[in-house]
Design an enzyme around this catalytic site. Structure first.
Site, PDB file in Angstrom:
ATOM      1  N   ASP A  65       0.870  -1.285   0.031  1.00 23.37           N
ATOM      2  CA  ASP A  65       0.055  -0.194   0.155  1.00 23.37           C
ATOM      3  C   ASP A  65       0.968   1.113   0.136  1.00 23.37           C
ATOM      4  O   ASP A  65       1.829   1.380   0.664  1.00 23.37           O
ATOM      5  CB  ASP A  65      -0.966   0.052   1.226  1.00 23.37           C
ATOM      6  CG  ASP A  65      -2.083   0.814   1.106  1.00 23.37           C
ATOM      7  OD1 ASP A  65      -2.169   1.392   0.044  1.00 23.37           O
ATOM      8  OD2 ASP A  65      -2.383   1.383   2.268  1.00 23.37           O
ATOM      9  N   GLU A  84      -2.543   6.052  -8.168  1.00 27.04           N
ATOM     10  CA  GLU A  84      -3.520   6.978  -7.613  1.00 27.04           C
ATOM     11  C   GLU A  84      -3.337   8.427  -8.399  1.00 27.04           C
ATOM     12  O   GLU A  84      -2.122   8.696  -8.649  1.00 27.04           O
ATOM     13  CB  GLU A  84      -3.201   7.237  -6.115  1.00 27.04           C
ATOM     14  CG  GLU A  84      -3.839   8.355  -5.333  1.00 27.04           C
ATOM     15  CD  GLU A  84      -3.665   8.455  -4.054  1.00 27.04           C
ATOM     16  OE1 GLU A  84      -3.449   7.469  -3.145  1.00 27.04           O
ATOM     17  OE2 GLU A  84      -3.701   9.661  -3.271  1.00 27.04           O
ATOM     18  N   HIS A 116      -9.571   5.015  -1.026  1.00 20.75           N
ATOM     19  CA  HIS A 116      -8.569   5.493   0.189  1.00 20.75           C
ATOM     20  C   HIS A 116      -9.375   6.326   1.252  1.00 20.75           C
ATOM     21  O   HIS A 116      -9.997   7.173   0.939  1.00 20.75           O
ATOM     22  CB  HIS A 116      -7.469   6.063  -0.264  1.00 20.75           C
ATOM     23  CG  HIS A 116      -6.447   5.154  -0.816  1.00 20.75           C
ATOM     24  ND1 HIS A 116      -5.363   4.786  -0.445  1.00 20.75           N
ATOM     25  CD2 HIS A 116      -6.580   4.386  -2.059  1.00 20.75           C
ATOM     26  CE1 HIS A 116      -4.902   3.858  -1.316  1.00 20.75           C
ATOM     27  NE2 HIS A 116      -5.525   3.747  -2.184  1.00 20.75           N
ATOM     28  N   GLY A 117      -8.816   6.186   2.764  1.00 23.39           N
ATOM     29  CA  GLY A 117      -9.588   6.737   3.703  1.00 23.39           C
ATOM     30  C   GLY A 117     -11.042   6.245   3.809  1.00 23.39           C
ATOM     31  O   GLY A 117     -11.887   7.165   4.284  1.00 23.39           O
ATOM     32  N   GLY A 118     -10.933   4.873   4.261  1.00 22.08           N
ATOM     33  CA  GLY A 118     -12.251   4.365   4.340  1.00 22.08           C
ATOM     34  C   GLY A 118     -12.870   4.051   5.699  1.00 22.08           C
ATOM     35  O   GLY A 118     -13.828   3.611   6.073  1.00 22.08           O
ATOM     36  N   ASN A 142     -10.500   0.583   1.542  1.00 22.50           N
ATOM     37  CA  ASN A 142      -9.412   0.760   2.295  1.00 22.50           C
ATOM     38  C   ASN A 142      -9.358   1.046   3.914  1.00 22.50           C
ATOM     39  O   ASN A 142     -10.100   2.062   4.106  1.00 22.50           O
ATOM     40  CB  ASN A 142      -8.152   1.568   1.823  1.00 22.50           C
ATOM     41  CG  ASN A 142      -7.425   1.109   0.432  1.00 22.50           C
ATOM     42  OD1 ASN A 142      -7.917   0.197  -0.005  1.00 22.50           O
ATOM     43  ND2 ASN A 142      -6.340   1.673   0.274  1.00 22.50           N
ATOM     44  N   VAL A 143      -9.244   0.106   4.714  1.00 18.64           N
ATOM     45  CA  VAL A 143      -9.581   0.605   6.165  1.00 18.64           C
ATOM     46  C   VAL A 143      -7.974   0.331   6.920  1.00 18.64           C
ATOM     47  O   VAL A 143      -7.545  -0.758   7.137  1.00 18.64           O
ATOM     48  CB  VAL A 143     -10.666  -0.134   6.743  1.00 18.64           C
ATOM     49  CG1 VAL A 143     -10.738   0.021   8.249  1.00 18.64           C
ATOM     50  CG2 VAL A 143     -11.795  -0.507   6.114  1.00 18.64           C
TER      51      VAL A 143
END
Ligand code: 13P
Length: 288
Positions: free
Chosen positions: A81, A133, A207-209, A229-230
């Site tokens: 990641d 990204e 992203h930023g879940g 994503n967590v």
């Protein structure tokens, strides 16, 4: 079921549910993620960030993740990641990861395209999928800190071009989420996401879940997100669990009490996320 690329798992979601991708740092966290996925009969992506590689060392953390994937009764992908260099991507591929994410979103577009494309060439030669990204997700992810005024939402026109030029398998747009806990109510740009979804055919990663409402998660999936994503929600669960064990056992020196609490906190949190993402029960029908 064993190891698969992230793309293989994400392509099965058909825009109806999302695969959970969970950031891990050590043995107990990996065990917690995989045991949750098995109990929910759900596919899962184990993610190792560059910060986690620095903490645990690639040899150790890859051995743990790949062993978990090999033994798992559900399909698993093991993904780097927020890798920032071809070197880091190549090392993870050599270690046996099935997916890498390369994040050069803070570089000028031409550099982001050039480096991401090179990673794609190397990864595809090894049967590994690549996430790229474009746009800048705000907040804090390990050592990566993006100030509020530095965050940039993804331009759908440029997104289409970026995916075409790089050949990535999974695209991570910036649509208003942040890494970490929210300081104020999240301002999610759903129509931008729909626009990107209409122009980009590869699966989309959020992203930023962490720290989002159930309603927002459901809407994000409806608007086209395939991977969530967590990281932070696991860190919150882990640190709270450790505090609780120490508060309840102030005189203990049994360190395994802490490790057990970490594994259980991760498992319970991942079970809730898998259910929320609609991934429960999907493993057996995936035909990989
Ligand atoms: P959170 O820490 O906000 O869950 O974000 C995780 C992430 O996007 C990892 O890439």
């Amino acid at each position: 079921m064993s190891l698969h690329t992230a793309r293989e798992l994400l392509e099965k979601t058909n825009g109806e549910w999302a695969v959970g991708a969970f950031n891990v740092t050590n043995l107990e966290e990996v065990q917690g993620v995989v045991s949750a996925a098995e109990s929910e009969n759900a596919p899962v992506i184990i993610m190792v960030s560059e910060g986690a590689v620095r903490h645990a060392e690639l040899g150790y953390i890859s051995a743990v993740c790949l062993n978990a994937a090999k033994q798992a009764k559900v399909p698993v992908a093991v993904q780097l990641d927020h890798g920032t260099s071809l070197e880091m991507g190549a090392q993870c591929i050599r270690s046996g990861f099935s997916a890498v994410m390369i994040d050069n979103s803070r570089l000028p577009l031409e550099d982001n395209v050039r480096i991401t494309k090179r990673v794609v060439e190397v990864a595809h030669a090894c049967g590994v999928s690549v996430e790229g990204e474009l746009g800048i997700v705000g907040g804090k992810e390990d050592d990566l800190v993006v100030a509020d005024d530095e965050a940039r939402l993804t331009d759908p026109d440029v997104a289409e071009e970026f995916v075409r030029l790089t050949g990535i398998d999974v695209f991570a747009p910036a649509i208003g989420t942040v890494h970490g806990l929210y300081k104020s109510a999240p301002a999610l740009d759903f129509s931008r996401l729909e626009d990107i979804r209409a122009r980009v055919s590869v699966p989309l990663a959020l992203h930023g879940g962490s720290d989002l409402s159930d309603e927002d998660i459901a809407k994000l999936i409806r608007c086209g997100i395939n991977k969530i994503n967590v990281g932070t929600d696991l860190k919150v669960a882990v640190t709270n669990a450790v505090r609780q064990v120490l508060a309840q056992n102030p005189d203990t020196h049994e360190s395994r009490l802490l490790y057990k609490a970490v594994r259980e906190a991760v498992r319970d949190t991942v079970v809730k996320k898998i259910r929320l993402f609609g991934a429960s029960g999907r493993a057996s029908s995936m035909r990989l």
